[in-house]
Each structure stands twice: as structure tokens, then as C-alpha cells.
Design a protein around this motif. Structure first.
Motif, PDB file in Angstrom:
ATOM      1  N   VAL A  17       0.829  -1.199   0.000  1.00 56.71           N
ATOM      2  CA  VAL A  17       0.000   0.000   0.000  1.00 56.71           C
ATOM      3  C   VAL A  17       0.864   1.250   0.000  1.00 56.71           C
ATOM      4  O   VAL A  17       0.602   2.206  -0.755  1.00 56.71           O
ATOM      5  CB  VAL A  17      -0.955   0.000   1.204  1.00 56.71           C
ATOM      6  N   ASP A  18       1.919   1.268   0.830  1.00 58.65           N
ATOM      7  CA  ASP A  18       2.761   2.466   0.878  1.00 58.65           C
ATOM      8  C   ASP A  18       3.472   2.693  -0.452  1.00 58.65           C
ATOM      9  O   ASP A  18       3.695   3.831  -0.876  1.00 58.65           O
ATOM     10  CB  ASP A  18       3.765   2.403   2.040  1.00 58.65           C
ATOM     11  N   GLU A  19       3.811   1.587  -1.161  1.00 55.76           N
ATOM     12  CA  GLU A  19       4.414   1.727  -2.488  1.00 55.76           C
ATOM     13  C   GLU A  19       3.419   2.360  -3.453  1.00 55.76           C
ATOM     14  O   GLU A  19       3.771   3.284  -4.216  1.00 55.76           O
ATOM     15  CB  GLU A  19       4.849   0.363  -3.021  1.00 55.76           C
ATOM     16  N   ALA A  20       2.173   1.890  -3.439  1.00 54.23           N
ATOM     17  CA  ALA A  20       1.160   2.434  -4.351  1.00 54.23           C
ATOM     18  C   ALA A  20       0.939   3.919  -4.099  1.00 54.23           C
ATOM     19  O   ALA A  20       0.871   4.726  -5.040  1.00 54.23           O
ATOM     20  CB  ALA A  20      -0.147   1.665  -4.198  1.00 54.23           C
ATOM     21  N   ASN A  21       0.831   4.317  -2.828  1.00 55.84           N
ATOM     22  CA  ASN A  21       0.597   5.721  -2.492  1.00 55.84           C
ATOM     23  C   ASN A  21       1.755   6.604  -2.935  1.00 55.84           C
ATOM     24  O   ASN A  21       1.552   7.646  -3.576  1.00 55.84           O
ATOM     25  CB  ASN A  21       0.382   5.870  -0.983  1.00 55.84           C
ATOM     26  N   GLU A  22       2.973   6.190  -2.605  1.00 57.06           N
ATOM     27  CA  GLU A  22       4.148   6.995  -2.937  1.00 57.06           C
ATOM     28  C   GLU A  22       4.367   7.032  -4.445  1.00 57.06           C
ATOM     29  O   GLU A  22       4.671   8.093  -5.013  1.00 57.06           O
ATOM     30  CB  GLU A  22       5.375   6.415  -2.235  1.00 57.06           C
ATOM     31  N   LEU A  23       4.210   5.900  -5.100  1.00 59.77           N
ATOM     32  CA  LEU A  23       4.431   5.835  -6.542  1.00 59.77           C
ATOM     33  C   LEU A  23       3.414   6.695  -7.283  1.00 59.77           C
ATOM     34  O   LEU A  23       3.748   7.365  -8.274  1.00 59.77           O
ATOM     35  CB  LEU A  23       4.347   4.382  -7.013  1.00 59.77           C
ATOM     36  N   SER A  24       2.169   6.704  -6.803  1.00 56.53           N
ATOM     37  CA  SER A  24       1.146   7.536  -7.433  1.00 56.53           C
ATOM     38  C   SER A  24       1.555   9.012  -7.392  1.00 56.53           C
ATOM     39  O   SER A  24       1.440   9.732  -8.396  1.00 56.53           O
ATOM     40  CB  SER A  24      -0.195   7.334  -6.733  1.00 56.53           C
ATOM     41  N   GLN A  25       2.033   9.465  -6.265  1.00 54.25           N
ATOM     42  CA  GLN A  25       2.461  10.863  -6.141  1.00 54.25           C
ATOM     43  C   GLN A  25       3.618  11.165  -7.085  1.00 54.25           C
ATOM     44  O   GLN A  25       3.639  12.210  -7.745  1.00 54.25           O
ATOM     45  CB  GLN A  25       2.869  11.162  -4.692  1.00 54.25           C
ATOM     46  N   LEU A  26       4.575  10.253  -7.150  1.00 55.58           N
ATOM     47  CA  LEU A  26       5.744  10.476  -8.004  1.00 55.58           C
ATOM     48  C   LEU A  26       5.354  10.479  -9.482  1.00 55.58           C
ATOM     49  O   LEU A  26       5.884  11.269 -10.270  1.00 55.58           O
ATOM     50  CB  LEU A  26       6.793   9.394  -7.738  1.00 55.58           C
ATOM     51  N   LEU A  27       4.448   9.606  -9.878  1.00 58.46           N
ATOM     52  CA  LEU A  27       3.994   9.579 -11.274  1.00 58.46           C
ATOM     53  C   LEU A  27       3.224  10.860 -11.617  1.00 58.46           C
ATOM     54  O   LEU A  27       3.330  11.376 -12.734  1.00 58.46           O
ATOM     55  CB  LEU A  27       3.121   8.348 -11.519  1.00 58.46           C
ATOM     56  N   ASN A  28       2.455  11.352 -10.653  1.00 50.48           N
ATOM     57  CA  ASN A  28       1.737  12.603 -10.885  1.00 50.48           C
ATOM     58  C   ASN A  28       2.708  13.758 -11.096  1.00 50.48           C
ATOM     59  O   ASN A  28       2.463  14.657 -11.918  1.00 50.48           O
ATOM     60  CB  ASN A  28       0.789  12.903  -9.717  1.00 50.48           C
ATOM     61  N   GLN A  29       3.806  13.741 -10.354  1.00 48.20           N
ATOM     62  CA  GLN A  29       4.826  14.772 -10.536  1.00 48.20           C
ATOM     63  C   GLN A  29       5.478  14.692 -11.911  1.00 48.20           C
ATOM     64  O   GLN A  29       5.988  15.682 -12.425  1.00 48.20           O
ATOM     65  CB  GLN A  29       5.901  14.630  -9.449  1.00 48.20           C
ATOM     66  N   LYS A  30       5.410  13.495 -12.522  1.00 47.34           N
ATOM     67  CA  LYS A  30       5.981  13.301 -13.863  1.00 47.34           C
ATOM     68  C   LYS A  30       4.970  13.644 -14.964  1.00 47.34           C
ATOM     69  O   LYS A  30       5.265  13.472 -16.139  1.00 47.34           O
ATOM     70  CB  LYS A  30       6.407  11.835 -14.035  1.00 47.34           C
ATOM     71  N   GLY A  31       3.791  14.102 -14.578  1.00 49.07           N
ATOM     72  CA  GLY A  31       2.817  14.526 -15.573  1.00 49.07           C
ATOM     73  C   GLY A  31       1.678  13.564 -15.823  1.00 49.07           C
ATOM     74  O   GLY A  31       0.775  13.849 -16.620  1.00 49.07           O
ATOM     75  N   LEU A  32       1.680  12.383 -15.177  1.00 50.62           N
ATOM     76  CA  LEU A  32       0.577  11.437 -15.331  1.00 50.62           C
ATOM     77  C   LEU A  32      -0.545  11.783 -14.360  1.00 50.62           C
ATOM     78  O   LEU A  32      -0.337  12.469 -13.360  1.00 50.62           O
ATOM     79  CB  LEU A  32       1.067  10.002 -15.089  1.00 50.62           C
ATOM     80  N   ARG A  33      -1.725  11.276 -14.648  1.00 50.79           N
ATOM     81  CA  ARG A  33      -2.884  11.477 -13.787  1.00 50.79           C
ATOM     82  C   ARG A  33      -3.220  10.128 -13.149  1.00 50.79           C
ATOM     83  O   ARG A  33      -3.761   9.243 -13.812  1.00 50.79           O
ATOM     84  CB  ARG A  33      -4.065  12.006 -14.593  1.00 50.79           C
ATOM     85  N   THR A  34      -2.858   9.967 -11.892  1.00 45.79           N
ATOM     86  CA  THR A  34      -3.038   8.671 -11.238  1.00 45.79           C
ATOM     87  C   THR A  34      -3.669   8.846  -9.867  1.00 45.79           C
ATOM     88  O   THR A  34      -3.639   9.928  -9.277  1.00 45.79           O
ATOM     89  CB  THR A  34      -1.688   7.936 -11.059  1.00 45.79           C
ATOM     90  N   VAL A  35      -4.220   7.752  -9.359  1.00 50.08           N
ATOM     91  CA  VAL A  35      -4.730   7.705  -8.007  1.00 50.08           C
ATOM     92  C   VAL A  35      -4.419   6.332  -7.432  1.00 50.08           C
ATOM     93  O   VAL A  35      -4.428   5.330  -8.166  1.00 50.08           O
ATOM     94  CB  VAL A  35      -6.251   7.994  -7.973  1.00 50.08           C
ATOM     95  N   ALA A  36      -4.105   6.274  -6.144  1.00 49.78           N
ATOM     96  CA  ALA A  36      -3.837   4.999  -5.472  1.00 49.78           C
ATOM     97  C   ALA A  36      -5.054   4.616  -4.645  1.00 49.78           C
ATOM     98  O   ALA A  36      -5.635   5.448  -3.940  1.00 49.78           O
ATOM     99  CB  ALA A  36      -2.607   5.114  -4.581  1.00 49.78           C
ATOM    100  N   LEU A  37      -5.460   3.361  -4.735  1.00 46.84           N
ATOM    101  CA  LEU A  37      -6.603   2.857  -3.981  1.00 46.84           C
ATOM    102  C   LEU A  37      -6.198   1.601  -3.220  1.00 46.84           C
ATOM    103  O   LEU A  37      -5.428   0.779  -3.721  1.00 46.84           O
ATOM    104  CB  LEU A  37      -7.767   2.518  -4.918  1.00 46.84           C
ATOM    105  N   SER A  38      -6.742   1.456  -2.023  1.00 46.58           N
ATOM    106  CA  SER A  38      -6.483   0.255  -1.227  1.00 46.58           C
ATOM    107  C   SER A  38      -7.761  -0.123  -0.502  1.00 46.58           C
ATOM    108  O   SER A  38      -8.815   0.508  -0.668  1.00 46.58           O
ATOM    109  CB  SER A  38      -5.356   0.518  -0.222  1.00 46.58           C
ATOM    110  N   GLY A  39      -7.671  -1.141   0.327  1.00 45.18           N
ATOM    111  CA  GLY A  39      -8.841  -1.617   1.050  1.00 45.18           C
ATOM    112  C   GLY A  39      -9.412  -0.590   2.003  1.00 45.18           C
ATOM    113  O   GLY A  39     -10.552  -0.713   2.451  1.00 45.18           O
ATOM    114  N   SER A  40      -8.628   0.435   2.328  1.00 44.67           N
ATOM    115  CA  SER A  40      -9.102   1.454   3.261  1.00 44.67           C
ATOM    116  C   SER A  40     -10.031   2.463   2.596  1.00 44.67           C
ATOM    117  O   SER A  40     -10.674   3.265   3.287  1.00 44.67           O
ATOM    118  CB  SER A  40      -7.907   2.197   3.876  1.00 44.67           C
TER     119      SER A  40
END
Length: 966
Positions: free
Chosen positions: A458-481
Motif C-alpha cells: 500500500v505504501d508503495e502504491a501511495n508513494e508511486l502515485s504521487q511520483l507519477l503525478n509529478q511526472k505529468g501522469l494522472r493517477t490515483v492509489a486505492l487500497s482496502g481502506s
């Protein structure tokens, strides 16, 4: 080389009986997948071998290009470059395809403006020769795998006139061509759009605005649904009240159930699912099939309740509560359907199933297997109405094709991402850049990216989503929470093109429908083949203008990498040889789906297969319990084959060196599985062990046929037995008949094996008549369970034997142990213990080669055996042999004496004791030489070397596997 090409021309154009190296013979390619004769096979092979390549093709599609992107990547790593000429003819080539071509850093591309350009040619240069493939196939997925095409493949020396003309024509085109650039593509896109508007394509509208009654007459079952409906009706006619349908995601389970409800005509119907989104979609599909009034349909959820609806769609969480169940009589619904029924072990489902008494209960799932002890099959009385898995669904064109890429994960300082990697490593700037580079290179089909990334944490998905957004992609991270509303909103945004990626950890494995999804990225290790298929299945739903989905699997140093070929092929045999074959030859998928691995990624999977114990007790127990749950009784060996479970051979045969579970026969397996079974005497167990160890593989059916005849019908004359073999199509000669007799009277075996097998014959022969040995006959009659297990082995061996050629002693490319070879070449006794590398005996000489030796092998045994090409093996004798040695003289005179060498090769000792059979071979007397080699102490020892010329060129995928160092 020149001599071999001349010889191959003589075979191809003068006399087909002329003997030559098949690797260079002219070849017609017609896209026959059963014969491994597709354009994709041949293009793959030629790319792997070439030093330079040239493509001249009028039409190219994204899917065709995708099929060779991994190979082009590997060539770029080796410094191999190519040139490609294509056209704008008829504006077939899309602007996005040209943008994909620009991603190929080792391929120069030019566009010809030649009017009517319709060329299809592929030229591959290697040292002194060229391979050319010319014919009807453009660079498209259908032309490479599915269409009926005619292409001629031939080899020319680099001084040949024909290749000179081809290259000259190409050079002329190249000189006049326009270099492909971003600016050119922009200009072409404008022209392309104008051409498309001037030449509109008339599209069939499948569902115009029809009223419910009209729709009812328009929607009809497909072939799979017709069969499943017939099966469901037959089950009901037998008086059964429950059944299951096992159907891969995207294959129309909901429509199938609606068709069956229409067939059943219930007064009241209940549809159960775990999510309201699923219910709403199912209700709309049912309306299209069943018609009727709007108020016939209703929901029963936490927010909306229509308990009087004729067709009620309810969430399990709501309707299973006792306070809600009380709103209905147990007999309210004639027909109840439970979606995703693999969840039915939960208390909520049990409560609902125990409460209602419908006339018929149907469960649907793509993955019924459970690891929590719940037997879903039992809940439905073991009635499986229909089962269609991924491979079947692809074959019947029910799913969108996929192009899978197994790519190597990020590596730094010699270390690759694995299951111990820290968050810092998983989301480092360099790994993020690497991920972006790979997903950009392999791309997606269509104009708008809609991707799903599966992360390991989960922490990888959250952090990676932020980093990809900084690279110009439009992403969101989702988990069971995240709440269901948040998940639904993200999916809607992805479908609408407002998001590029959803990053998640497992929550989208099932129960989510995103038809427009065109890229799946796997940034986690494969935990199980079931989860892999669930995640792959997210992208296989068909959608308008969706040609295929791209799957990019980042393969790190994971222990579970062996699960990838298992998942992709659906092969659950746990037989390492079967799994290696699926990894060697990835062209087993029907249709235009394709599987591609980068070289290093494939090597990692081979290493995982070699080092993993696939047949440990835990694995066997899980497979056993799953099969027992499925069929509702204690399985027999044959059930494992019939229901596509474990290969029975792995249960009782030490085929894999790591298989040391100590089970010598299926009685041992049943005891180990803690089944309550009748006991067997020591003698009975020894006989069962003998037929299991020696006959279960089905490598030779002669013993099986004789034993079965004697058990079922009594004594048989040798003449009658021979006639029966001939009638069944098996080869028959005196030597083989005598070998069968030695197996069944145990005289073939070494002393330790004879003792293990009861130390006395099981078949005897008197006056040319065979009969069962009296003690064996007595035990069969005295113990019904023993008899049943013997029959089971014979039946299973018969089923397994289909992979072997009944007209020959040995089957090309199958695997054999030294003992197998002694038996099948009709040697008097088992000489595996003293055979080692080779032995000339009884007119035959089996030659065993371990291609990659372990480093600790003594220098005097480090023979430099190596393939010269697919049909020639450069071979070394044992040390301390000269041209005058008796055994060497015997080898050199084999052809003269009408004796035959048989070549067996395995990659390394990690493959266990079995070798691939590569066929008969002759000694090339012109290559015979005496050389020197050093022993461990630096002393020179004589050795004889020469080339074996194989009768059959080694199959390309097997050749690559054997020769490439992992």
C-alpha cells in the motif's frame, strides 16, 4: 556454409529426398500453429540469430509491432540494428503506429512514396548468409499468427545473386525514402484524418434504440452459452437442484444466467452479488434478455429495497441479515443465482443458502478453488454444468486479445527488486524513471491510455502515485481502506479518460468491470496463478475499438517466478518439463494474443523453475484436496489427468531431483493424504510400485496392453498379442516383444529394483502363451482395492501415452532417463549405472550430453560438446581415447554396420536425470580428429572429437533453450 546452402537448394528445388540441413532448406510458411509454422515463429527465430535485419512492408499495425517489441529490445541490448521501410498506401497505417516505430531506438525507419507500394519482405543478415522471408504477410498480428498466408523462407549465401537483387532494391527504396520524424507524423496525421472523413467506414450498430420486446428477439446465446444452457437443463432433468458454472472473467456469465432464467421461466428470481455496482449492471443485462415491465425489476440493498419485484437483485450483506430474510418465505424464489460464488464459504452466504428453498440454485465463478478449507463444489452438490477457462475463452474469441511482456525489473549495482526490497528501493527516482521507460516503450493500443497498476504494498502504491503525478501522469492509489464510493468514482474517471492509471494492491483482483482498460502493469511478484489470472482478467473485457490489452509484468528476483508460465498456460501439472516447454515456446495461445519475455526476464523464470520444489508435500496436498473437493470423492490417479490437475507422474516418480517425498505408488499418496483406505500387503505394494515407477509414464504402451489384456481376459498367445499391437497401430518387432517380457518378468532390472518390485515375475510365458503370475493373479482376486489401483495405473498410463509416437521407440523432443533408454532401445538389462556419456550396444549407441556442466565437474570430464547449428553437434569422446580405441572404431563404423546413434541432451543438472531426445544421428567422418585435453593435474589426455549430424534439425525454441547460458 556454402556447401550446406547448395545442399539445401538441391532438397528444396531438385529432389525432396536429397539429404541436407533442414535449417537452410526452403520452407513454406502458412500459419499452421499446430506445426509451429507461423510467421511469428519464423520472424522470432530469425531475429534472435541475425546480426542485422531489413523489413520492407506496406502495412503495419500496433498489435503486429507489439509481437516483436521484446525481441527488438533484446537486439538493441546486443547492439543489433535494423532498417524498415513502410508506406502511406491507402492510409492503412495509423499515425499512432508511426509513433510506436519511433520508440524503436535500434531501428531506422523511412517512408516510401512509391505509388501502389504493396511489398512484404523480411531480410536477416548473419555472417556469411542471409535468411529471406517473402510473401503475403504484412507486419500485423493476424498476418503473423491467424490469417491463411503464403510466405517462402529461404537462405542465400551473401554472394548470391537473388539476395543481391533484394538488397539492391531495398537500397534504392531507402535512398529515395523519407526519414520518419515527429514532424512527418504530425503532417501525416492531418492527411490521415482527412482521408478517414472522406472515406467513412460503415460500422454495424449492434444495439440501436430498441424497446425491451425488440431486444428480446435480438439477443441470442453464443456457442458457449448454448452448451452451458443444455447442460443446466440436463442437470435439472436428473432431479438436481443445484449447479455451478465456472467461466473466465469476460466470457458472458451474466448473459448466460439470464438466458437460463429465460429458459427456466421462474415466478420469482433472486440474483445475489457482493457489490451494488455489479447488481445494477446485471439488472440492465437481464432486462435486455428477459424483457417485461420496468417494475418487474428491483434492487434490495442498503439504500434501496423492492422486495416485491419479480426479478430481485440483492447484495449479500443486506439480504443475508436475519431481519431481512424474515421478509421472505423460504420458498419465495424459484430460482436463485449467486455471483462470484467462490465467496460462498462466508457465514452470510451460508445463512442465505440454508434459509431459502428454491427449485434451482446456480453459482457462478471464474475461480472456484479455495485455500481456506471451504469446499464450494460441495455447496452445489458437485454439479459443474460448464467450465471454460482462459485458454478456452480466448480460443472462442470471447475475450479481448492480450499482448503480455515479461520485462526485467529495475536493477542497480547488480541487485534487482525482490521480495525483500525496501520502500526506498521500490520508489527510488531511478526505478520510477525505469518503470516509465518500460511502459512507454511497450505502450498501449488506442488513442487514450487507461491503465491499472498492481503494486506489492500500500505504501508503495501511495508513494508511486504521487511520483507519477509529478511526472505529468494522472493517477490515483486505492487500497482496502478506501470506501466503495471512492473506488467507483476512480473507475468512472478512468473509463472517461480523466485518469491515466489506478494503482492498487489486490482490491481490483475481481468484481470490477473496466472494459476500456488497455494496459495492465504488474509491479509485484506473482503470489498464485489464480491471482495472476484474476488481475490479467481485468483487461480482457471487450470494448468498441479495443483491439488488445497490453500487459507489462516487471519480473524481479522472486522465488515464485515459476508461477508465470503456469498461469499463462493454465498448465497445473507441476511437471517441470511441461512448464519449461511453455516458457520455451510461448506461441501456444490461440488467436492473436501473444506472450513475450525479455531475455533476462525469461532466464529468471527458468532459474526459478530449476530451484523450486514444485512437488513438495504441501503442493501435492493442496492439489489433492482441490480435486477431491471438485469431484466429491477420493480421487484416483486418472482423475488428475481427466480434470487437468497434477501430472500423475510427479506423484510417484523422482523425475525431478528435488522430488524426495518418498511416495512410490498411489497407495503411498493416499496414506500420506490421511485417507482411510484398505491396507495392502508388502507384495501388493511392491507390484503397485513397479507398474507405477516403470509404466505410468506411458512411454511404451506394449506392457500396458499386455497386462490389461491378461487381467481383463486371461491368457493370450504371443501371436495374438502381436496382432493386437499391430491392429492398434503400434510398432512391433521381435526385439521389442522380448524387451516387454524382460520388463514384466523383472529380469531387465538391477537387483535393488527387483527387490523393490517383489523379486518375482508378474507375467510368465509358457509355450508362447502369456499369463499372469499365479501370486499376482491371486492378489488381484483377493483384494478389490489393490485391483482397482492396478487398473487405475493402467488407465492413467494409457491416457498419458498420447504424447508419445506409437509408431516409434522414442519420440522426438520428449524426455527420457538412462533407464528409459535402455528399456526402449530393447537392451537386455538396465545399464544406467555404467552408461555415463555413451555406449555402443545391441546395434544402438545412446549419447547423453549435459550441455552446461557444473563448475565443480572434473576437468577431464569437461567435454566441450556444442551445437554447431540446429542439425550438427560437435562432440567429444571420453578422455584417454584415441582413433585406435576399440569403442571409437565402433562409433566410426556405425553407419557401415547399420547401427544407430541416438542423441539425448539436457541443459544442465538442474533438470534432473531426464534428457530431451533429439533423434538419430550420423557421424560426419570428415570432422573426425584426435585432440588433447588437460586433466585436473595439468596432464594431457587424448580425446577424439567429431560432428554428429542429426536426422532432424532441433526445434528452434528447444535449441535456444539448450544453447543459451542462463
Amino acid at each position: 556454409m556454402e556447401k550446406e546452402i547448395q545442399s539445401s537448394i538441391a532438397t528444396g528445388f531438385l529432389n525432396k529426398k536429397h539429404k541436407s540441413n533442414k535449417a537452410y532448406q526452403p520452407h513454406l510458411i502458412v500459419n499452421d500453429r499446430s506445426q509451429a509454422n507461423t510467421m511469428l515463429h519464423h520472424i522470432d527465430r530469425a531475429l534472435q540469430e541475425c546480426d542485422e535485419f531489413i523489413f520492407v512492408v506496406a502495412f503495419i499495425t500496433e498489435s503486429g509491432l507489439a509481437m516483436i517489441k521484446a525481441q527488438l529490445h533484446d537486439l538493441a541490448q546486443k547492439g543489433v540494428r535494423g532498417r524498415l521501410i513502410t508506406s502511406t498506401y491507402l492510409y492503412f497505417n495509423q499515425p499512432k503506429m508511426f509513433r510506436e516505430l519511433l520508440k524503436l531506438k535500434n531501428v531506422e525507419v523511412k517512408i516510401t512514396n512509391l505509388k501502389g507500394f504493396h511489398t512484404k519482405g523480411y531480410i536477416f543478415k548473419k555472417s556469411e548468409h542471409y535468411t529471406l522471408i517473402v510473401g503475403s504477410s504484412n507486419l500485423t498480428a493476424f498476418a503473423f499468427k491467424e490469417n491463411y498466408e503464403w510466405n517462402i523462407k529461404f537462405t542465400s549465401h551473401n554472394q548470391g545473386e537473388i539476395v543481391y537483387h533484394f538488397v539492391e532494391q531495398f537500397d534504392d527504396l531507402w535512398e529515395e525514402g523519407v526519414v520518419l520524424t515527429d514532424e512527418w507524423i504530425k503532417e501525416y496525421a492531418v492527411q490521415y484524418a482527412k482521408y478517414q472523413s472522406d472515406h467513412p467506414i460503415v460500422e454495424q450498430v449492434f444495439e440501436p434504440t430498441l424497446n425491451a420486446a425488440q431486444q428480446l428477439t435480438q439477443i441470442t446465446p453464443n456457442a458457449m452459452q448454448e452448451v452451458a444452457m443444455q447442460s443446466l437443463q440436463q442437470i435439472r432433468e436428473r432431479g438436481e437442484k443445484r449447479a455451478m458454472v465456472i467461466s473466465a472473467t469476460g466470457t458472458g456469465k451474466t448473459y448466460l444466467s439470464a438466458f437460463d432464467v429465460r429458459q427456466f421461466r421462474p415466478d420469482r428470481f433472486l440474483f445475489i452479488a457482493h457489490r451494488e455496482q455489479i447488481l445494477r449492471k446485471a439488472m440492465e443485462d437481464y432486462k435486455k434478455v428477459l424483457g417485461g415491465q420496468e417494475d418487474d425489476y428491483g434492487l434490495y440493498t442498503g439504500t434501496e429495497k423492492s422486495p416485491e419485484a419479480k426479478y430481485l437483485f440483492a447484495t449479500i450483506q443486506t439480504i443475508s441479515r436475519p431481519t431481512h430474510l424474515e421478509n421472505f418465505q423460504p420458498s419465495t424464489f424459484d430460482y436463485i443465482l449467486i455471483d462470484e460464488v467462490h465467496r460462498a464459504g462466508a457465514d452470510t452466504y451460508k445463512r442465505l443458502i440454508d434459509y431459502f428453498t428454491p427449485k434451482f440454485l446456480l453459482g457462478m465463478t471464474a475461480t472456484p478453488e479455495r485455500t481456506d478449507g471451504i469446499n464450494v463444489f460441495e455447496l452445489f452438490d458437485y454439479n459443474i454444468a460448464y467450465e471454460i477457462r482462459l485458454q478456452d475463452a480466448l480460443e472462442q474469441n470471447m475475450l479481448a486479445p492480450f499482448c503480455y511482456f515479461g520485462v526485467v525489473d529495475y536493477e542497480k549495482d547488480g541487485l534487482t527488486i525482490d521480495d525483500t526490497s525496501t520502500l526506498q528501493d521500490l520508489v527510488s527516482a531511478s526505478r520510477v524513471d525505469y518503470i516509465l521507460e518500460k511502459i512507454n516503450y511497450y505502450g498501449y493500443q488506442g488513442d487514450q491510455l487507461r491503465g491499472l497498476m498492481f503494486c506489492s504494498r500500500v505504501d508503495e502504491a501511495n508513494e508511486l502515485s504521487q511520483l507519477l503525478n509529478q511526472k505529468g501522469l494522472r493517477t490515483v492509489a486505492l487500497s482496502g481502506s478506501h470506501a466503495q464510493e471512492e473506488r467507483d468514482e476512480a473507475v468512472a474517471q478512468l473509463e472517461q479518460g480523466l485518469l491515466d492509471y489506478i494503482l492498487t494492491v489486490d482490491i481490483f483482483n475481481e468484481g470490477i468491470d473496466i472494459p476500456k482498460l488497455n494496459q495492465i502493469v504488474m509491479l509485484r511478484q506473482t503470489e498464485s496463478s489464480i491471482v495472476f489470472i484474476q488481475q490479467l482478467g481485468r483487461g480482457l473485457r471487450k470494448a468498441p475499438n479495443k483491439e488488445y490489452v497490453t500487459v507489462i509484468d516487471f519480473i524481479g528476483n522472486y522465488k515464485n517466478n515459476y508461477l508465470i508460465p503456469i498461469a499463462l498456460s493454465g498448465d497445473t501439472s507441476q511437471n517441470k518439463d511441461n512448464i519449461r516447454k511453455k516458457l520455451q515456446d510461448t506461441h501456444f495461445l490461440v488467436g492473436v494474443s501473444a506472450i513475450n519475455f525479455e531475455k533476462i526476464a525469461k532466464e529468471r523464470i527458468f532459474q526459478s523453475i530449476a530451484t523450486t520444489n514444485l512437488t513438495g508435500i504441501a503442493t501435492i496436498r493442496e492439489a489433492y484436496e482441490n480435486l477431491k473437493n471438485k469431484i466429491g470423492r477420493m480421487p484416483l490417479l486418472y482423475d488428475f489427468i481427466h480434470y487437468h490437475s497434477l501430472d500423475p507422474i510427479v506423484l510417484v516418480d523422482e523425475h525431478d531431483n528435488k522430488n524426495k517425498h518418498g511416495m512410490n505408488n498411489y497407495y503411498d499418496v493416499l496414506v500420506k493424504m490421511k485417507e482411510s483406505v484398505p491396507s495392502l500387503s508388502e507384495y501388493q505394494q511392491s507390484i503397485l510400485t513397479m507398474v507405477s515407477k516403470e509404466l505410468l509414464s506411458g512411454k511404451r504402451m506394449h506392457e500396458i496392453i499386455l497386462l490389461k489384456t491378461l487381467i481383463d481376459s486371461g491368457p493370450i498367445l504371443e501371436e495374438t498379442y502381436r496382432a493386437k499391437l499391430k491392429e492398434l497401430g503400434y510398432f512391433v518387432d521381435t526385439e521389442t516383444i522380448q524387451s516387454v517380457e524382460r520388463i514384466l518378468d523383472l529380469s531387465f532390472f538391477v537387483k535393488t529394483d527387483r527387490q523393490k518390485y517383489g523379486n518375482q515375475p508378474i507375467v510368465e510365458k509358457n509355450d508362447r502363451e502369456y499369463h499372469l503370475a499365479p501370486l499376482f493373479q491371486k492378489e488381484l482376486q483377493a483384494n478389490e482395492f489393490f485391483s482397482r489401483l492396478i487398473h487405475d495405473v493402467l488407465r492413467t498410463a494409457t491416457a498419458r501415452s498420447v504424447r508419445y509416437d506409437k509408431t516409434k521407440r522414442l519420440t522426438l523432443y520428449e524426455k527420457y532417463s538412462r533407464k528409459d533408454v535402455c528399456r526402449l532401445l530393447n537392451w537386455d538389462v538396465d545399464e544406467k549405472g555404467t552408461m555415463y556419456g555413451y555406449r555402443l550396444k545391441h546395434g544402438t549407441c545412446p549419447v547423453f550430453v549435459t550441455y552446461h556442466k557444473d563448475e565443480d565437474v572434473a576437468a577431464s570430464q569437461q567435454y566441450n560438446d556444442a551445437f554447431v547449428d540446429e542439425q550438427r553437434l560437435h562432440w567429444y569422446s571420453k578422455s584417454n581415447r584415441t582413433l585406435k580405441s576399440k569403442e571409437i572404431q565402433g562409433l566410426l563404423k556405425m553407419h557401415e554396420n547399420d547401427e544407430e546413434a541416438h542423441i539425448f541432451v539436457k541443459k544442465d543438472d538442474g533438470e534432473g536425470s531426464h534428457f530431451y531426445y533429439l533423434g538419430p544421428a550420423d557421424v560426419d567422418l570428415e570432422t573426425v580428429a584426435e585432440k588433447k585435453m588437460m586433466d585436473d593435474k595439468g596432464k594431457e589426455l587424448p580425446v577424439v572429437t567429431f560432428d554428429f549430424e542429426l536426422e532432424h534439425a532441433v526445434a528452434p525454441q528447444l535449441y535456444d533453450y539448450l544453447t543459451h547460458d542462463l
